[in-house]
Write a protein that holds these residues in place. Sequence first.
Motif, PDB file in Angstrom:
ATOM      1  N   LEU A 171      63.198 -38.295  79.676  1.00 28.07           N
ATOM      2  CA  LEU A 171      62.771 -37.642  80.858  1.00 28.07           C
ATOM      3  C   LEU A 171      64.133 -37.553  81.812  1.00 28.07           C
ATOM      4  CD1 LEU A 171      59.579 -39.887  81.348  1.00 28.07           C
ATOM      5  CD2 LEU A 171      59.739 -37.441  81.001  1.00 28.07           C
ATOM      6  N   ASP A 172      65.112 -38.534  81.703  1.00 21.61           N
ATOM      7  CA  ASP A 172      66.225 -38.495  82.664  1.00 21.61           C
ATOM      8  C   ASP A 172      66.977 -37.135  82.321  1.00 21.61           C
ATOM      9  OD1 ASP A 172      67.513 -40.014  84.868  1.00 21.61           O
ATOM     10  OD2 ASP A 172      68.955 -39.809  83.259  1.00 21.61           O
ATOM     11  N   GLU A 173      66.842 -37.028  81.067  1.00 25.32           N
ATOM     12  CA  GLU A 173      67.790 -35.780  80.467  1.00 25.32           C
ATOM     13  C   GLU A 173      67.165 -34.138  81.063  1.00 25.32           C
ATOM     14  OE1 GLU A 173      69.597 -37.839  76.514  1.00 25.32           O
ATOM     15  OE2 GLU A 173      67.763 -36.458  76.506  1.00 25.32           O
ATOM     16  N   MET A 174      65.955 -34.266  81.134  1.00 22.97           N
ATOM     17  CA  MET A 174      65.340 -33.065  81.459  1.00 22.97           C
ATOM     18  C   MET A 174      65.288 -32.747  83.035  1.00 22.97           C
ATOM     19  SD  MET A 174      61.292 -33.851  79.993  1.00 22.97           S
ATOM     20  CE  MET A 174      61.117 -34.414  78.396  1.00 22.97           C
ATOM     21  N   ASP A 175      64.960 -31.482  83.074  1.00 19.82           N
ATOM     22  CA  ASP A 175      65.019 -30.865  84.614  1.00 19.82           C
ATOM     23  C   ASP A 175      63.787 -31.740  85.480  1.00 19.82           C
ATOM     24  OD1 ASP A 175      65.348 -28.851  86.770  1.00 19.82           O
ATOM     25  OD2 ASP A 175      63.186 -28.876  86.484  1.00 19.82           O
TER      26      ASP A 175
END
Length: 479
Positions: A92-96
Amino acid sequence: MSETEREKKALEQTGSDEREDQHENEILDIIRSRKSPKVIHDELEDYHENDIASALPDLDAKERQVLYRLMTAEELAGILEYVDADETDQYLDEMDPKKAASTLEEMEADTAVDVLKNSKSSKKQAWLELMNPEARTQFQALASYDEELIGSRMTTNFVTLRASLTIKEAMTSVITQAAEHDNISVLFVLDANGIYYGAVDLKDLIIARADTRLENIITTNYPYVYADERVDDCLETLKEYSEESIPVLSEDNRVVGAITATDIAEITDDEMGEDYAKLAGLAAEEDLKEPLKDSIRKRLPWLILLLGLGLVVSSVVSMFETIVAQLTILMSFQSLILDMSGNVGTQSLAVTIRVLMDEKLTGKQKAQLVFKEARVGFLNGLVLAALSFVGIGVYIMLAKHYPVHQAFMISFCIGISLVAAMLISSIVGTVIPIFFKQIHVDPAAASGPLITTVTDLVGVVCYYGLSWILLINFLGMGG
């Protein structure tokens, strides 16, 4: 199971593992291809979410970005349902942030709340702010429940119906709500004031006549639990009924959530893990990723307590120094007595904790449990005492060159000590968790190391006490 059946099962498992590896490699090739986003998306639709989730760790961050962009929030949520909470937080942290917020909204509410509670991401607040108000309110309501309460484990994925509806109207309502909630195997029914009334099985609704009133097929004695009940207090109730979905009620008897069969399996697994940890003398579960300082913090308090109890045992042993000095061979068999009494106590502890999960256990049944464990310990002690009498007697006579009568008197004393130690240890291993339960302390806190230390004390007193009485005072051995 026959050898042929075992071989067949092993081959099936090997074949399953190979298929999983093949799927994972195919998914990696698809994502790493230079095809257009639409083609990649269409090809990935042929694979199960679990297969895609298994491939995520083998992708680098840039390759995962490709997946995040071409998948919808709903599809990503389905994939992340098969990923551990820590890894979900990373992905989730990697996503927009907007995509991450939408993905959380699409996840099962209890799973999303668990991820948010344990998230270490600096974007967590942004995710909450980007969610729609309804989802944010729902997550905050679930997060307000303590982890020990059923409310923290429930899902908001359920369908409700009004008792006044006809079958036809109820079917229309189910179809409408199914667009948002797919947990429709059991439908919860409310009265005119929105109070929980009962439940209807979807199958019964489908086969009922269209003009029948819904209230004619409602099961009003369907099980339910309250959101503020402790998990361990109602776990047996949840398991006992084996329903696909059980309603969770608020204090004013309104349906605020549901516990599904999957939730019950997870709760049971978590509770067993916690009890196992406590039986091992840990404050909580540990895993491979546990930070060193956290592992030390969980283990050290119990070890300090056990050190104190160990000193008590050592002090008691020192009281029998004169006995050991007169008959040094007794030291050779001390560990045998202590080990057996500790093993028996731990066995009784495990049985008792399992039985105490039944909240309906009466005082008479608890007394029966103590009596039963005492008999088991006593009879097992007799069998082991007989074996010890013969085996140890022969050993002392041949290996230590003691006279026959002395060798067998020592082995007789060891046998009697085994019976006494195992009998008392069985009782101790049963009574201590019952006492803990009675004073509203988790009986698993009467952990294995604690019971073992207590039974060591019992074993020492039984062994050296009987040796002093029978061998030194009565027979005049030693000198």
